[in-house]
Design a protein around this motif. Structure first.
Motif, PDB file in Angstrom:
ATOM      1  N   ILE A 136       0.917  -1.376   0.013  1.00 49.87           N
ATOM      2  CA  ILE A 136       0.023   0.054   0.072  1.00 49.87           C
ATOM      3  C   ILE A 136       0.797   1.313  -0.063  1.00 49.87           C
ATOM      4  CG2 ILE A 136      -1.723   1.484   1.378  1.00 49.87           C
ATOM      5  CD1 ILE A 136      -2.736  -1.197   2.383  1.00 49.87           C
ATOM      6  N   PHE A 137       2.217   1.097   0.731  1.00 51.51           N
ATOM      7  CA  PHE A 137       2.934   2.131   0.683  1.00 51.51           C
ATOM      8  C   PHE A 137       3.739   2.296  -0.218  1.00 51.51           C
ATOM      9  CE2 PHE A 137       1.644   1.341   5.092  1.00 51.51           C
ATOM     10  CZ  PHE A 137       0.785   2.277   5.274  1.00 51.51           C
ATOM     11  N   GLY A 138       3.775   1.369  -1.444  1.00 55.31           N
ATOM     12  CA  GLY A 138       4.663   1.172  -2.514  1.00 55.31           C
ATOM     13  C   GLY A 138       5.911   0.494  -2.267  1.00 55.31           C
ATOM     14  N   VAL A 139       6.106  -0.166  -1.072  1.00 54.45           N
ATOM     15  CA  VAL A 139       7.351  -0.827  -0.886  1.00 54.45           C
ATOM     16  C   VAL A 139       7.173  -2.328  -1.504  1.00 54.45           C
ATOM     17  CG1 VAL A 139       9.037  -1.777   1.102  1.00 54.45           C
ATOM     18  CG2 VAL A 139       7.562   0.357   1.327  1.00 54.45           C
ATOM     19  N   SER A 140       8.264  -2.763  -1.993  1.00 57.10           N
ATOM     20  CA  SER A 140       8.103  -4.231  -2.502  1.00 57.10           C
ATOM     21  C   SER A 140       8.392  -5.302  -1.666  1.00 57.10           C
ATOM     22  CB  SER A 140       9.477  -4.476  -3.761  1.00 57.10           C
ATOM     23  OG  SER A 140       9.811  -5.491  -3.792  1.00 57.10           O
ATOM     24  N   LYS A 141       7.783  -6.366  -1.747  1.00 55.49           N
ATOM     25  CA  LYS A 141       7.705  -7.354  -0.774  1.00 55.49           C
ATOM     26  C   LYS A 141       9.063  -7.933  -0.629  1.00 55.49           C
ATOM     27  CE  LYS A 141       6.635 -11.519  -3.578  1.00 55.49           C
ATOM     28  NZ  LYS A 141       5.459 -12.570  -3.760  1.00 55.49           N
ATOM     29  N   TYR A 142       9.943  -7.738  -1.749  1.00 58.13           N
ATOM     30  CA  TYR A 142      11.382  -8.105  -1.923  1.00 58.13           C
ATOM     31  C   TYR A 142      12.182  -7.457  -0.669  1.00 58.13           C
ATOM     32  CZ  TYR A 142      10.012 -11.028  -5.379  1.00 58.13           C
ATOM     33  OH  TYR A 142       9.157 -11.972  -5.981  1.00 58.13           O
ATOM     34  N   ILE A 143      11.687  -6.342  -0.487  1.00 50.89           N
ATOM     35  CA  ILE A 143      12.345  -5.506   0.387  1.00 50.89           C
ATOM     36  C   ILE A 143      11.810  -5.596   1.815  1.00 50.89           C
ATOM     37  CG2 ILE A 143      12.983  -2.978   1.068  1.00 50.89           C
ATOM     38  CD1 ILE A 143      13.088  -2.472  -1.974  1.00 50.89           C
ATOM     39  N   ALA A 144      10.240  -5.449   2.010  1.00 47.93           N
ATOM     40  CA  ALA A 144       9.705  -5.289   3.288  1.00 47.93           C
ATOM     41  C   ALA A 144       9.749  -6.697   3.969  1.00 47.93           C
ATOM     42  CB  ALA A 144       8.290  -4.954   2.932  1.00 47.93           C
ATOM     43  N   VAL A 145       9.766  -7.650   3.462  1.00 43.42           N
ATOM     44  CA  VAL A 145       9.801  -9.043   4.054  1.00 43.42           C
ATOM     45  C   VAL A 145      11.136  -9.370   4.693  1.00 43.42           C
ATOM     46  CG1 VAL A 145       9.374 -11.597   3.749  1.00 43.42           C
ATOM     47  CG2 VAL A 145       7.660  -9.975   2.828  1.00 43.42           C
ATOM     48  N   PRO A 146      12.160  -9.435   3.670  1.00 45.34           N
ATOM     49  CA  PRO A 146      13.421  -9.521   4.517  1.00 45.34           C
ATOM     50  C   PRO A 146      13.772  -8.663   5.610  1.00 45.34           C
ATOM     51  CG  PRO A 146      13.796  -9.538   2.231  1.00 45.34           C
ATOM     52  CD  PRO A 146      12.313  -8.975   2.401  1.00 45.34           C
ATOM     53  N   ILE A 147      13.348  -7.510   5.514  1.00 48.44           N
ATOM     54  CA  ILE A 147      13.716  -6.337   6.609  1.00 48.44           C
ATOM     55  C   ILE A 147      12.855  -6.662   7.688  1.00 48.44           C
ATOM     56  CG2 ILE A 147      13.638  -4.213   7.291  1.00 48.44           C
ATOM     57  CD1 ILE A 147      14.566  -3.215   4.701  1.00 48.44           C
ATOM     58  N   GLY A 148      11.656  -7.101   7.519  1.00 50.25           N
ATOM     59  CA  GLY A 148      10.549  -7.313   8.734  1.00 50.25           C
ATOM     60  C   GLY A 148      11.153  -8.829   9.526  1.00 50.25           C
ATOM     61  N   ALA A 149      11.768  -9.703   8.572  1.00 51.61           N
ATOM     62  CA  ALA A 149      11.929 -11.036   9.351  1.00 51.61           C
ATOM     63  C   ALA A 149      13.262 -10.650   9.971  1.00 51.61           C
ATOM     64  CB  ALA A 149      12.374 -11.901   8.040  1.00 51.61           C
ATOM     65  N   ALA A 150      14.160 -10.036   9.580  1.00 51.22           N
ATOM     66  CA  ALA A 150      15.612  -9.626  10.246  1.00 51.22           C
ATOM     67  C   ALA A 150      15.286  -9.059  11.450  1.00 51.22           C
ATOM     68  CB  ALA A 150      16.293  -8.811   9.288  1.00 51.22           C
ATOM     69  N   LEU A 151      14.497  -7.928  11.470  1.00 45.94           N
ATOM     70  CA  LEU A 151      13.935  -7.066  12.598  1.00 45.94           C
ATOM     71  C   LEU A 151      13.302  -7.791  13.824  1.00 45.94           C
ATOM     72  CD1 LEU A 151      14.318  -3.869  12.586  1.00 45.94           C
ATOM     73  CD2 LEU A 151      11.825  -4.102  12.587  1.00 45.94           C
ATOM     74  N   VAL A 152      12.575  -8.736  13.172  1.00 45.71           N
ATOM     75  CA  VAL A 152      11.914  -9.427  14.309  1.00 45.71           C
ATOM     76  C   VAL A 152      12.670 -10.249  14.872  1.00 45.71           C
ATOM     77  CG1 VAL A 152      10.208 -11.533  14.461  1.00 45.71           C
ATOM     78  CG2 VAL A 152       9.639  -9.553  13.180  1.00 45.71           C
ATOM     79  N   TRP A 153      13.661 -11.239  14.026  1.00 41.94           N
ATOM     80  CA  TRP A 153      14.626 -11.989  14.662  1.00 41.94           C
ATOM     81  C   TRP A 153      15.521 -11.374  15.747  1.00 41.94           C
ATOM     82  CZ3 TRP A 153      19.749 -12.995  15.200  1.00 41.94           C
ATOM     83  CH2 TRP A 153      20.162 -14.206  15.385  1.00 41.94           C
ATOM     84  N   TYR A 154      16.001 -10.037  15.231  1.00 38.55           N
ATOM     85  CA  TYR A 154      17.164  -9.536  16.187  1.00 38.55           C
ATOM     86  C   TYR A 154      16.454  -9.167  17.341  1.00 38.55           C
ATOM     87  CZ  TYR A 154      20.756  -6.299  17.021  1.00 38.55           C
ATOM     88  OH  TYR A 154      22.030  -5.946  17.891  1.00 38.55           O
ATOM     89  N   VAL A 155      15.372  -8.256  17.246  1.00 43.27           N
ATOM     90  CA  VAL A 155      14.677  -7.714  18.610  1.00 43.27           C
ATOM     91  C   VAL A 155      14.370  -8.762  19.601  1.00 43.27           C
ATOM     92  CG1 VAL A 155      12.639  -6.601  19.422  1.00 43.27           C
ATOM     93  CG2 VAL A 155      13.759  -5.847  17.353  1.00 43.27           C
ATOM     94  N   ILE A 156      13.937  -9.979  19.172  1.00 41.93           N
ATOM     95  CA  ILE A 156      13.699 -10.808  20.240  1.00 41.93           C
ATOM     96  C   ILE A 156      14.828 -11.823  20.646  1.00 41.93           C
ATOM     97  CG2 ILE A 156      12.550 -13.317  20.494  1.00 41.93           C
ATOM     98  CD1 ILE A 156      10.427 -11.403  20.043  1.00 41.93           C
ATOM     99  N   VAL A 157      15.907 -12.103  19.703  1.00 38.30           N
ATOM    100  CA  VAL A 157      16.975 -12.971  20.199  1.00 38.30           C
ATOM    101  C   VAL A 157      18.173 -11.820  20.826  1.00 38.30           C
ATOM    102  CG1 VAL A 157      18.916 -14.257  19.350  1.00 38.30           C
ATOM    103  CG2 VAL A 157      16.707 -14.642  18.519  1.00 38.30           C
ATOM    104  N   LYS A 158      18.293 -10.666  20.240  1.00 38.80           N
ATOM    105  CA  LYS A 158      19.631  -9.774  20.787  1.00 38.80           C
ATOM    106  C   LYS A 158      18.942  -8.705  21.675  1.00 38.80           C
ATOM    107  CE  LYS A 158      22.634 -11.983  18.235  1.00 38.80           C
ATOM    108  NZ  LYS A 158      23.602 -13.136  19.149  1.00 38.80           N
TER     109      LYS A 158
END
Lengths: 431, 412
Positions: A136-158
């Motif tokens: 909706i905000f014009g961001v490609s899934k190839y950018i949004a999803v990896p960043i989202g996944a990395a963010l989630v992983w990092y915040v919880i683990v680190k």
């Protein structure tokens, strides 16, 4: 060690004054704010992209006609969630621990496999939600999803757990974007209210499927595991349980109030204009734009991404915890990798696989989400039956086991859920 | 070398009488810990209407092919409080691995098979955790025993020796009957014990604190997070709770009591000895996020006119405080704080040196109502290990030490 509370989910717990007078009231408030949390968060995570999609669909296709299902669903949700939290308080153990101790390893193993598979499907759906929300905000899934996944992983683990909890509760406040969005859509409030309390039955298959979908997306297996675990983590005492119960009930009601507003918003716009079927949640947002202006669409988008991120943060973690606890592997983000290998590998694997699948070009998003609902559906009757057996065992629950009326309500809920699930499986597999 | 058998292999094993007729299958095996902590004392055999009990000395041989009896006079099984049943009481339950200092879940049990006077005797060797035992449990009864042995070979075993296993039994009566003691837990570092206790359920937690020595309990309790501390103390009877609280440092004791409900904390205070009670009561007067609420009363203060020799004598008289002490405070006749002498300086000074000469240049102190954040700042700014706290009249009320500050920062 100082007089600070350890894991408040919400606000700083007011310190307990030691001088008479307002002490009792302050103490009550302190206990309530300390307890407010697990039920509330769990219920809100329940409104994930799959939920938003289903509610939007119901509103877009049938207008206000299906609103009445929210009332019995809320009751069933409260009944089931209340049992999970009561078990947590009475036994101090998670649901997977109890299943393991009372039903043995083999049954636990297969339950955990189905749970992990169902959750993997759900995690996929959450990342699909991030993808469509960000589009909706014009961001490609190839950018949004990896960043989202990395963010989630990092915040919880680190990151450390406590700020994460605060972020989560803050996140769930954005759910009020939905009522705002509904408000901008100028619905027919009178009709909406009437349809909420007057059931309307139709015999066509699509209507029934939709109805079953609404209930199925609200009461899921993982929620019971998650809620019970968070209640244990919170360490609510038996004496304070009556307050924790209100947290659960309030959370359930808020979930379904938000669901109500999603249905209403879609009914007032998509249904009224004859748009009908929508294909993903983002489409619902786009379709709202001409009717409620730029603002409603923006809010819907933010709400969707928030819902997805929140669920995507919680689900993999909750799954890894449950599986490891049931199987007796060490678990916890406070452990080092070498201490809790299975836990970290499973957690990482769930995120990588769930988010990776979204990135496959031309992946049939809806079909995979549907499959995850099938896995949920296969599991929920078992989970409900486990819970009902456990909560009636004297040696576990003592005074807190189900009373006769609670058993009647709970078994009715379970039977209805099982029948509906069979119906849903049948229709979705046949369709 | 002795042969190995797993509980998963014994369960379901066919039982044969003297003439080689099958009379049933093994349902469970049990120890009688009061007699022998490791020997399998009974086999519970199912078949027909009820379970039968096979005593260890009625067994001729046990192998993967079956259990052969040498005596057929079997008694029916009935509930026996002195039996520790492997299948019911041990399998799938949590136990404490004392050596590894963690809580583990039992997947399977490994027995050692020995020949004693011409008959087979089983002794518990290890408790199995990890993937290899999970594998056995899942295939148990579905795949022949000998195949499972071959298939599991590549998986690394993960077991805990039986003598390092500590079973947690909430019921004190049964604890006696099963000869379970928590003495091995008392030897753990209090912080490790605290970690273990945090992983257990509330009943088990209570059981451990009830059973172990009050001093160990106090040290472990100090390491547990505040809310859980409160729920543990609440679950104990007031007398035992008071014993534990007495052993705690007064500031920590006050913190814990402040977490409890008014009634419970009063009940515990009633049960306490007079001296620690007064100290704790005084500390309870201060708001929890002020210097007064953070401080403890474990300090050494001498008159400002004293000499180094006097200070050394005061230290000798307070040996129990020495472990964490790094400053001796100077007070005037009215108890007002006038100086602070780092302990190190006492050792290099002549015995006759007046302490005033040894005192640090600037005296850093905090008022009892000073906010917690401000106190933390002082520690950071002046690189303090100990900070004296004074009341409105400037009298020394207590000290805050760096470890208190670390807890505050960790809990932020």
């Amino acid at each position: 060690m100082t007089r600070q509370t350890g894991h408040d989910l919400s606000v700083e717990r007011p310190r307990k004054p030691r001088h008479a007078g307002v002490r009792l009231i302050w103490y009550r408030i302190a206990v309530l704010t300390a307890i407010l949390g697990p039920g509330f968060i769990t219920a809100n995570v329940d409104n994930d992209p799959g939920g938003i999609l289903t509610y939007s669909q119901a509103g877009a296709k049938y207008g206000y006609a299906l609103l009445w299902t929210l009332v019995p669903t809320t009751i069933a949700l409260i009944v089931v969630q209340e049992m999970a939290s009561r078990m947590a308080v009475a036994t101090g153990k998670g649901l997977s621990d109890l299943i393991r101790e009372e039903f043995g390893l083999r049954l636990t193993f297969f339950t955990m496999i189905v749970l992990a598979l169902a959750d993997l499907g759900n995690i996929f759906a959450e990342f699909a939600g991030i993808a469509s929300g960000m589009s909706i905000f014009g961001v490609s899934k190839y950018i949004a999803v990896p960043i989202g996944a990395a963010l989630v992983w990092y915040v919880i683990v680190k990151g450390s757990y406590k700020p994460v909890e605060r972020i989560l509760i803050l996140f769930s406040m954005i759910y009020f974007a939905y009522p705002v969005s509904a408000f901008f859509a100028k619905p027919d409030w009178r009709a909406a209210l009437v349809k909420t309390f007057v059931p309307e039955f139709r015999s066509d298959a699509a209507y029934i499927t939709m109805m079953v979908g609404l209930i199925g997306t609200t009461i899921t297996p993982w929620m019971q595991f998650y809620l019970q675990a968070s209640m244990v983590e919170k360490g609510v005492s038996k004496r304070d349980y009556h307050l924790a119960r209100w947290d659960v009930i309030l959370g359930c009601i808020v979930t379904d109030v938000i669901a109500f507003f999603i249905v209403v918003a879609c009914a007032a716009t998509l249904f009224r204009s004859g748009h009908g079927e929508i294909n993903d949640a983002a489409e619902a947002a786009v379709a709202l734009r001409p009717f409620a202006g730029q603002f409603a669409s923006l809010l819907f988008g933010i709400g969707l991404v928030n819902a997805s991120v929140l669920s995507a943060a919680i689900l993999p973690l909750a799954t890894a915890y449950n599986v490891c606890e049931g199987m007796g592997f060490e678990s916890g983000v406070d452990k080092r990798f070498s201490e809790a290998k299975v836990f970290y590998l499973l957690y990482t694997f769930l995120i990588v696989l769930g988010s990776g699948a979204v990135l496959i070009p031309n992946v049939p998003l809806l079909k995979v989400i549907l499959l995850s609902q099938v896995a949920n559906g296969v599991l929920i009757p078992f989970v409900l039956i486990y819970m009902l057996i456990l909560i009636n065992r004297q040696h576990l629950m003592g005074e807190m086991r189900n009373r006769l009326w609670q058993n009647i309500v709970a078994w009715t809920t379970a039977v209805v859920m099982i029948v509906l699930t069979v119906m849903m499986l049948w229709t979705s597999l046949a369709g | 070398m002795a042969e190995i058998l797993y509980f998963t292999e014994i369960q379901g094993l066919k039982v044969y009488d003297l003439k080689g007729r099958r009379i049933g299958r093994v349902e469970d095996a049990a120890l009688v810990p009061l007699i022998d902590p490791a020997r399998v004392d009974r086999f519970l055999v199912g078949g027909g209407w009820a379970w039968l009990t096979v005593r260890w000395d009625q067994v001729r041989s046990i192998s993967l092919d079956g259990l052969y009896l040498k005596d057929e006079v079997l008694t029916p099984y009935h509930e026996d409080e002195y039996l520790l049943r492997i299948g019911r009481d041990l399998l799938d339950q949590q136990i404490i691995d004392v050596n590894g200092r963690k809580v583990v879940r039992v997947n399977d049990v490994t027995f050692e098979l020995n020949q004693v006077r011409g008959q087979d005797v089983l002794r518990v060797l290890e408790v199995d955790i990890g993937i290899r035992s999970i594998f056995r449990r899942i295939l148990q009864g579905w795949v022949p025993r000998k195949w499972i042995r071959r298939l599991q070979a590549p998986i690394a075993p993960n077991s805990i020796r039986w003598e390092f296993c500590n079973i947690v039994e909430p019921d004190p009566q049964r604890r006696l009957r099963l000869n379970i003691s928590h003495q091995s837990l008392e030897k753990l570092h209090p912080a490790d014990l605290a970690d273990i206790v945090e992983e257990l359920g509330p009943d088990e937690r209570e059981a451990i604190f009830e059973a172990i020595d009050s001093e160990v309990a106090a040290e472990a309790l100090s390491e547990i997070e505040p809310k859980m501390q409160a729920s543990i103390l609440e679950s104990l009877d007031a007398g035992k709770a008071a014993d534990i609280v007495e052993e705690m440092a007064p500031d920590e004791a006050a913190d814990v009591l402040a977490e409890l409900g008014e009634e419970t904390s009063e009940e515990i205070l009633q049960e306490m000895d007079t001296e620690p009670k007064t100290e704790v009561r005084e500390l309870l007067e201060y708001e929890e996020d002020t210097a007064g609420g953070m401080m403890n009363t474990e300090y050494v203060a001498v008159d400002e006119s004293a000499t180094a020799a006097d200070a050394m004598a005061a230290l000798k008289g307070n040996q129990e405080l020495l472990e964490s002490l790094n400053t001796v405070f100077l007070i005037d006749r009215d108890g007002r704080l006038t100086g602070a002498v780092p302990i190190g300086r006492l050792f290099v000074a002549d015995a006759a040196t007046p302490l005033k000469q040894l005192a640090a240049g600037t005296l850093i102190k905090a008022a009892a109502e000073e906010k917690q954040d401000r106190v933390t700042e002082l520690f950071d700014k002046y690189n303090l290990l100990t900070l004296p706290v004074v009341d409105e009249e400037g009298k020394l009320a207590g000290v805050i030490t760096a470890d208190d500050i670390i807890s505050v920062l960790r809990n932020k």
